[in-house]
Design a protein around this motif. Structure first.
Motif, PDB file in Angstrom:
ATOM      1  N   GLN A 179      44.917  42.004  25.308  1.00 14.03           N
ATOM      2  CA  GLN A 179      45.299  41.111  26.392  1.00 14.03           C
ATOM      3  C   GLN A 179      44.131  41.024  27.373  1.00 14.03           C
ATOM      4  N   THR A 203      45.474  33.379  34.063  1.00 14.02           N
ATOM      5  CA  THR A 203      45.105  32.958  32.705  1.00 14.02           C
ATOM      6  C   THR A 203      45.178  34.177  31.796  1.00 14.02           C
ATOM      7  N   ASN A 204      45.983  34.080  30.791  1.00 14.22           N
ATOM      8  CA  ASN A 204      46.152  35.192  29.858  1.00 14.22           C
ATOM      9  C   ASN A 204      45.664  34.778  28.476  1.00 14.22           C
ATOM     10  N   LYS A 205      44.919  35.660  27.853  1.00 13.71           N
ATOM     11  CA  LYS A 205      44.503  35.435  26.463  1.00 13.71           C
ATOM     12  C   LYS A 205      44.979  36.626  25.640  1.00 13.71           C
ATOM     13  N   TYR A 206      45.575  36.312  24.518  1.00 14.38           N
ATOM     14  CA  TYR A 206      46.150  37.362  23.690  1.00 14.38           C
ATOM     15  C   TYR A 206      45.664  37.222  22.247  1.00 14.38           C
ATOM     16  N   SER A 207      45.574  38.344  21.593  1.00 18.46           N
ATOM     17  CA  SER A 207      45.381  38.321  20.136  1.00 18.46           C
ATOM     18  C   SER A 207      46.193  39.454  19.533  1.00 18.46           C
ATOM     19  N   ALA A 210      46.504  34.346  17.762  1.00 21.36           N
ATOM     20  CA  ALA A 210      45.821  34.334  19.061  1.00 21.36           C
ATOM     21  C   ALA A 210      46.295  33.121  19.845  1.00 21.36           C
ATOM     22  N   TRP A 211      46.473  33.282  21.126  1.00 16.04           N
ATOM     23  CA  TRP A 211      46.855  32.155  21.958  1.00 16.04           C
ATOM     24  C   TRP A 211      46.481  32.460  23.402  1.00 16.04           C
ATOM     25  N   SER A 212      46.483  31.444  24.174  1.00 13.79           N
ATOM     26  CA  SER A 212      46.225  31.628  25.606  1.00 13.79           C
ATOM     27  C   SER A 212      47.293  30.867  26.366  1.00 13.79           C
ATOM     28  N   GLY A 259      48.071  28.068  20.829  1.00 14.07           N
ATOM     29  CA  GLY A 259      47.237  28.986  20.065  1.00 14.07           C
ATOM     30  C   GLY A 259      47.362  28.734  18.577  1.00 14.07           C
ATOM     31  N   ASN A 316      48.554  29.752  30.554  1.00 10.11           N
ATOM     32  CA  ASN A 316      48.226  29.683  31.977  1.00 10.11           C
ATOM     33  C   ASN A 316      49.522  29.618  32.769  1.00 10.11           C
TER      34      ASN A 316
END
Lengths: 187, 470
Positions: free
Chosen positions: B385, B343-347, B315-317, B286, B319
């Motif tokens: 999330q 799959t996780n996406k975070y900010s 921000a990052w993702s 990220g 797996n």
């Protein structure tokens, strides 16, 4: 009200445009003064900046009984001396020494034939103590008594320093002349 | 000879002009921002981490009530008047009430030491600021403020290169006592070196109520700053900065590659000639960006200390894949099937109060190399999330589940920073390029799918130091 008076009034009201006008009018001439008292161009610019800051901060004390240029010039000279003191470049021998060879240059001499920039460059090559006294006496026109008071030295010391400065300058000019002759002979 | 004229540099006039400008009060205003932010951070920390958060929230609301004591009154008489008014309120008229006893004690204390309150400021030739939050008991705040006073250094540090200012933050928790015993155990964390040398001295203390488990507690957060009238603005430098970099989740630098979090060998079927194990793999990468302002002071002859305020977006993702491995008797690998793919996406949105120390390593002409180290005091303002979970168990058709979670709870996530700076003070101005390697140890998640996830990041910052007045 003359143009200069208007500018001064603007400066007293802390108007930047008026301050800039006054600065533009006198800065080149005053940088020449600072140049003679210092050893490097950067130092001269430092003194110029400090001097003009003092000019604007103390302009209200100018009584208008003489030319403004002379008043600014005195502040520049004082700033230069303060700068030399703070940078420990103003070390004067406080004893009367015999200035041998002072007779080699009396009254109007070889300096008269040189350009102002050349003279300033020669003066700048003097040791700092000689340089300040020579500038104050020969250029600014202060008496030895006044110089002694300004530099906190004896009047006799001022005379001695001035004479030694003259001898040194004459020697520099003679050396420069010899080099020119040598150059000419080897062409 | 008097006709010698030379052309000044443009910078000469600029220096003269800058020196003639009136001193900007903006810088002084920024200075007070630091203790105010620290006080706010302490309150947030309380609300986010304490079980009695609701109680604290209630107290914040009650804080607006008029029975609050302001400690910045011009005279002691004002304080006395307010206390007298408070005492005259009906609900506080019971002299047997222990809070009234406390108030009386406080009043006595004020009589004893009240006259010294303004003189403390005078002695230091400076000013003081108290930031108060969440209290509805005047006596308690006075008590807290008194403790703050006691913990302030009694004399400003001497010398030209040391502390031009001081700040103090105190948190204390006190009971609404059913008796007049305020049994308060204070733990003051005070680095004496920091106190003597740093321009921003922070003292943090916590106090626990030991009176009894059934005693309800109130909470107080106060901050005080003392700024002697030394010409600190002349030494202080102001810089704006922007930065960006890469971020990797996980513990350790994996450079975005695969990392086996747990090579489990859970033999779940000893019989039947086979065994099962599970392997989880994590991939992730990220980025982040941050902008803010820094104030920097000399600290001795070869160091500088800086603090400021920045806003960070990260921000990052990642797996995560869970595999089931079939293991033959004897340990030989047979086959692998995927059980779950997440799959996780975070900010993250973070408020950062960096505290940084730097010093020169070497210089050559106009180039300088500096080291710097410090801590980024980061408050998580918001976390978003998004989970996408796919399951593919044998015997079932693939399923997918999507979940979006937005969390706005605040959370303290410090980050340690270490790095190098390259400074070039050329004719173009005091520009400074500061590449820095930041090693973060940020516990991103308080709870949830991951109990502990750390972020490692490399950050490149670019600072501009504003021109200093001569």
């Amino acid at each position: 009200m003359t143009h200069e008076a208007e500018v001064i009034q603007g400066c007293l009201r802390n108007h930047a445009k008026a301050q800039k006008k006054l600065y533009d009018a006198y800065a080149p001439q005053m940088l020449g003064v600072c140049y003679r008292y210092t050893k490097s161009p950067e130092d001269a610019h430092d003194v110029l900046q400090e001097g003009f800051i003092r000019v604007f901060k103390n302009l209200h004390t100018w009584r208008g009984d003489g030319p403004l240029a002379a008043w600014i010039r005195r502040i520049m000279v004082t700033s230069a001396l303060n700068w030399l003191r703070s940078h420990k470049q103003l070390e004067l021998n406080d004893g009367l020494e015999k200035a041998e060879g002072a007779h080699l240059w009396e009254g109007s001499g070889p300096l008269e034939s040189l350009q102002a920039k050349q003279i300033a460059d020669i003066i700048r090559r003097l040791p700092a103590g000689f340089q300040a006294v020579f500038n104050l006496y020969a250029i600014e026109g202060y008496s030895h008594a006044e110089i002694a008071k300004m530099l906190n030295i004896k009047e006799a010391t001022s005379r001695s320093q001035y004479l030694r400065a003259r001898i040194t300058i004459i020697k520099m000019l003679e050396d420069a002349g010899a080099e020119k002759m040598t150059d000419y002979a080897t062409r | 000879m008097e006709g010698l004229s030379l052309e000044p540099y443009p910078a000469d006039w600029q220096a003269v002009h800058d020196a003639l400008q009136p001193r900007r009060r903006r810088v002084a205003w920024l200075w007070w921002l630091v203790p105010a932010m620290l006080a706010g951070a302490g309150l947030w920390w309380l609300l986010a981490n304490d079980n009695g958060a609701a109680n604290a929230n209630a107290l914040v609301e009650e804080n607006n009530q008029p029975n609050r004591v302001e400690f910045q009154k011009d005279s002691q008489s004002n304080l006395q008047d307010e206390l007298s008014e408070t005492r005259q309120q009906p609900e506080r008229s019971n002299e047997k009430n222990p809070t009234s006893v406390l108030r009386q004690d406080t009043e006595s204390w004020l009589k004893a030491v009240g006259s010294t309150i303004p003189s403390i400021a005078d002695n230091r030739e400076g000013s003081q600021l108290y930031v108060q939050t969440s209290t509805n008991e005047p006596g308690r705040f006075v008590e807290a403020a008194k403790k703050a006073e006691n913990q302030l250094p009694t004399q400003p540090a001497a010398g030209p290169e040391v502390s031009p200012s001081r700040a103090l933050v105190q948190y204390s928790e006190m009971p609404v006592a059913n008796n007049n015993q305020i049994n308060q155990a204070s733990i003051a964390k005070n680095d004496s070196t920091l106190v003597d040398a740093a321009p921003v001295n922070l003292l943090a203390s916590t106090a626990d109520d030991k009176a009894g488990a059934d005693t309800p507690s109130t909470k107080q957060v106060s901050a005080a700053a003392v700024s002697p009238n030394k010409p600190m603005q002349r030494k202080m430098r102001v810089a704006g900065y922007v930065g960006a970099g890469l971020t990797w989740p996980g513990s350790g630098i994996t450079a975005g590659g695969a990392k086996s979090l747990s090579d489990m060998a859970n033999n779940i079927g000893q019989g039947g000639g086979s065994a099962m194990s599970y392997t989880t793999q994590q991939f992730g990468t990220g980025g982040h960006a941050e902008a803010g302002a820094l104030l920097e002071w000399p600290l001795g002859k070869r160091m500088r200390v800086a603090t400021g305020l920045g806003l960070n977006y990260t921000a990052w993702s990642e797996n995560l894949t869970l595999y089931r491995d079939s293991i033959l008797p004897g340990g030989a690998f047979a086959s692998r099937s995927m059980l779950m793919d997440v799959t996780n996406k975070y900010s993250l949105l973070l408020l950062n109060v960096p505290l940084r120390v730097s010093g020169p390593i070497g210089r050559k002409e106009g180039m300088q190399w500096w080291w710097h180290a410090g801590i980024d005091n980061r408050l998580r303002l918001q976390l978003k999330q998004r989970f996408v979970i796919s399951t593919q168990q044998s015997g079932f058709s693939p399923q997918q589940q999507v979940a979006d979670i937005v969390s706005s709870s605040t959370f303290y996530q410090p980050q340690i920073t270490l790095g190098m700076q390259y400074r070039h003070n050329g004719a173009g101005g005091p520009w400074l390029l500061q590449p820095s390697l930041q090693l973060g140890l940020a516990n991103v998640f308080k709870s949830g799918l991951h109990t502990d996830t750390y972020l490692t990041s490399i950050n490149l910052q670019y600072l501009y130091y504003f021109r200093q007045r001569r």
